[in-house]
Design a protein around this motif. Structure first.
Motif, PDB file in Angstrom:
ATOM      1  N   THR A 113      18.846 -38.938 -15.077  1.00 27.85           N
ATOM      2  CA  THR A 113      19.354 -37.679 -15.627  1.00 27.85           C
ATOM      3  C   THR A 113      20.328 -37.025 -14.655  1.00 27.85           C
ATOM      4  N   LYS A 114      19.982 -37.041 -13.364  1.00 23.85           N
ATOM      5  CA  LYS A 114      20.887 -36.485 -12.349  1.00 23.85           C
ATOM      6  C   LYS A 114      22.175 -37.297 -12.267  1.00 23.85           C
ATOM      7  N   LEU A 115      22.037 -38.606 -12.345  1.00 22.85           N
ATOM      8  CA  LEU A 115      23.214 -39.470 -12.269  1.00 22.85           C
ATOM      9  C   LEU A 115      24.193 -39.164 -13.400  1.00 22.85           C
ATOM     10  N   LEU A 116      23.679 -38.935 -14.601  1.00 21.77           N
ATOM     11  CA  LEU A 116      24.547 -38.643 -15.742  1.00 21.77           C
ATOM     12  C   LEU A 116      25.446 -37.438 -15.472  1.00 21.77           C
ATOM     13  N   THR A 117      24.887 -36.423 -14.826  1.00 15.90           N
ATOM     14  CA  THR A 117      25.661 -35.197 -14.590  1.00 15.90           C
ATOM     15  C   THR A 117      26.766 -35.403 -13.562  1.00 15.90           C
ATOM     16  N   THR A 118      26.652 -36.426 -12.733  1.00 14.92           N
ATOM     17  CA  THR A 118      27.658 -36.654 -11.686  1.00 14.92           C
ATOM     18  C   THR A 118      28.725 -37.655 -12.104  1.00 14.92           C
ATOM     19  N   LEU A 119      28.481 -38.421 -13.142  1.00 16.04           N
ATOM     20  CA  LEU A 119      29.436 -39.446 -13.544  1.00 16.04           C
ATOM     21  C   LEU A 119      30.674 -38.807 -14.172  1.00 16.04           C
ATOM     22  N   PRO A 120      31.876 -39.196 -13.747  1.00 13.48           N
ATOM     23  CA  PRO A 120      33.105 -38.646 -14.334  1.00 13.48           C
ATOM     24  C   PRO A 120      33.541 -39.397 -15.589  1.00 13.48           C
ATOM     25  N   LEU A 121      32.648 -40.143 -16.169  1.00 14.30           N
ATOM     26  CA  LEU A 121      32.934 -40.956 -17.353  1.00 14.30           C
ATOM     27  C   LEU A 121      31.912 -40.649 -18.442  1.00 14.30           C
ATOM     28  N   PRO A 122      32.242 -40.899 -19.717  1.00 18.84           N
ATOM     29  CA  PRO A 122      31.244 -40.725 -20.780  1.00 18.84           C
ATOM     30  C   PRO A 122      30.074 -41.672 -20.551  1.00 18.84           C
ATOM     31  N   ALA A 123      28.872 -41.133 -20.524  1.00 20.75           N
ATOM     32  CA  ALA A 123      27.691 -41.958 -20.257  1.00 20.75           C
ATOM     33  C   ALA A 123      26.490 -41.388 -20.987  1.00 20.75           C
ATOM     34  N   VAL A 132      19.529 -41.925 -28.881  1.00 19.31           N
ATOM     35  CA  VAL A 132      20.194 -41.329 -27.729  1.00 19.31           C
ATOM     36  C   VAL A 132      19.168 -40.449 -27.021  1.00 19.31           C
ATOM     37  N   LEU A 133      18.798 -40.826 -25.806  1.00 17.82           N
ATOM     38  CA  LEU A 133      17.770 -40.103 -25.050  1.00 17.82           C
ATOM     39  C   LEU A 133      18.370 -39.063 -24.119  1.00 17.82           C
ATOM     40  N   ALA A 134      19.580 -39.300 -23.660  1.00 19.87           N
ATOM     41  CA  ALA A 134      20.264 -38.357 -22.776  1.00 19.87           C
ATOM     42  C   ALA A 134      21.752 -38.688 -22.825  1.00 19.87           C
ATOM     43  N   ALA A 135      22.594 -37.683 -22.565  1.00 24.70           N
ATOM     44  CA  ALA A 135      24.036 -37.901 -22.574  1.00 24.70           C
ATOM     45  C   ALA A 135      24.698 -36.814 -21.743  1.00 24.70           C
ATOM     46  N   ASN A 136      25.795 -37.153 -21.076  1.00 16.87           N
ATOM     47  CA  ASN A 136      26.525 -36.125 -20.346  1.00 16.87           C
ATOM     48  C   ASN A 136      27.554 -35.463 -21.267  1.00 16.87           C
ATOM     49  N   PRO A 137      28.111 -34.327 -20.872  1.00 14.12           N
ATOM     50  CA  PRO A 137      29.028 -33.602 -21.762  1.00 14.12           C
ATOM     51  C   PRO A 137      30.232 -34.406 -22.207  1.00 14.12           C
ATOM     52  N   LEU A 138      30.740 -35.293 -21.343  1.00 15.17           N
ATOM     53  CA  LEU A 138      31.914 -36.072 -21.726  1.00 15.17           C
ATOM     54  C   LEU A 138      31.573 -37.090 -22.809  1.00 15.17           C
ATOM     55  N   ALA A 139      30.352 -37.616 -22.804  1.00 15.92           N
ATOM     56  CA  ALA A 139      29.929 -38.514 -23.879  1.00 15.92           C
ATOM     57  C   ALA A 139      29.858 -37.763 -25.198  1.00 15.92           C
ATOM     58  N   THR A 140      29.328 -36.549 -25.170  1.00 15.11           N
ATOM     59  CA  THR A 140      29.244 -35.740 -26.391  1.00 15.11           C
ATOM     60  C   THR A 140      30.629 -35.331 -26.868  1.00 15.11           C
TER      61      THR A 140
END
Length: 289
Positions: A113-123, A132-140
């Motif tokens: 979950t922490k990793l998702l927030t740091t990735l600069p890519l849709p994930a 879909v269990l979790a997603a970062n804002p860029l994926a949404t």
């Protein structure tokens, strides 16, 4: 055994109907009334008796040897992934007295979950039933359906907005259905699986046809073409990484080739979802005279 699912029989029957006599090297004379190969033809080519093969299809014999299953796999022209699926079905055996373990809710590890927030890519993180269990804002931002609680199969087959995002969705839909069957394996009496397949089979004729084929394939890295409503055409690469300590969960990352139009568009999309910069306020003590 009458009330037990006949997974092995259903699978070999479906695959038998997809192999033509020409593919199997069998000469055709006159009109054939059945699609694909006949049972006795499969048995002959596999080197087993027609009666034994019939018992396998009908579920009256559920303990075939690995050698028999591999021979049938060769006749049915199964690749390595499909052969492995066939062997799992053959090894699963009778299920009547098997106690089902309590399936816990799929929970994403906190570190992921922490990793998702740091990735600069849709994930995003995807569960074993393609939830879909979790997603970062860029994926949404890439797709509003990539948000926790959504299901990728349901979105693709039932949501017109998701279908518009994937212009080639009908062409590629067979792949996601085959990957779903491979991910589920023999665990087809799970209530979540039954509910999802039942809903999609009733609501989507295309899903129903594809599911009946019993195709199986691994869900691997792939290229994706999207028609995004804000930035237009996007050519992205999709990577799928298994998550240690979370069986069935996969980290899915979308990334463009460097120095491409897609990379520029993804940067624009990321900028569009950034919160507006806060206007710096003058400290109160500086306003006093």
């Amino acid at each position: 055994m009458a009330d037990e699912p006949n997974l092995l029989g259903e699978y070999v029957r479906a695959r038998r109907e997809l192999v033509t006599p020409e593919q199997a090297g069998i000469p055709v004379f006159g009109v054939r009334r059945v699609p694909g190969l006949r049972r006795e033809e499969v048995a002959l080519l596999a080197g087993i008796s027609a009666d034994y093969y019939l018992r396998l299809e009908q579920g009256r014999d559920r303990n075939p040897s690995v050698q028999v299953l591999e021979a049938i796999a060769r006749v049915l022209r199964l690749d390595d992934t499909a052969t492995a699926h066939l062997l799992r079905l053959g090894a699963d055996g009778p299920r009547r007295h098997r106690a089902r373990p309590n399936r816990r809710k799929e929970t994403v590890p906190p570190s992921i979950t922490k990793l998702l927030t740091t990735l600069p890519l849709p994930a995003m993180v995807e569960g074993r039933y393609f939830d879909v269990l979790a997603a970062n804002p860029l994926a949404t931002a890439l797709s509003p359906r990539l948000t926790p609680g959504a299901n990728r199969l349901r979105s693709l087959f039932l949501d017109p907005a998701e279908q518009a995002l994937h212009p080639q969705w009908e062409k590629s839909s067979g792949g996601i259905v085959a990957a779903f069957r491979e991910a589920v394996g023999t665990d087809t009496d799970d209530p979540r699986f039954i509910e999802l397949v039942g809903e999609l089979s009733l609501a989507s004729p295309l899903f129903s046809r594809l599911w009946a084929r019993h195709d199986v394939q691994s869900c691997e890295a792939a290229q994706k073409y999207l028609d995004h409503p804000q930035v237009g055409a996007l050519h992205l690469n999709r990577e799928r990484l298994s998550i240690d300590g979370a069986p069935g969960q996969t980290l899915v990352i979308y990334h463009p080739d460097p120095d491409t139009d897609a990379a520029d568009k993804l940067t624009l999309l990321a900028a569009a979802i950034q919160p507006p910069a806060q206007t710096e306020k003058t400290p109160l003590h500086q306003t006093r005279h």
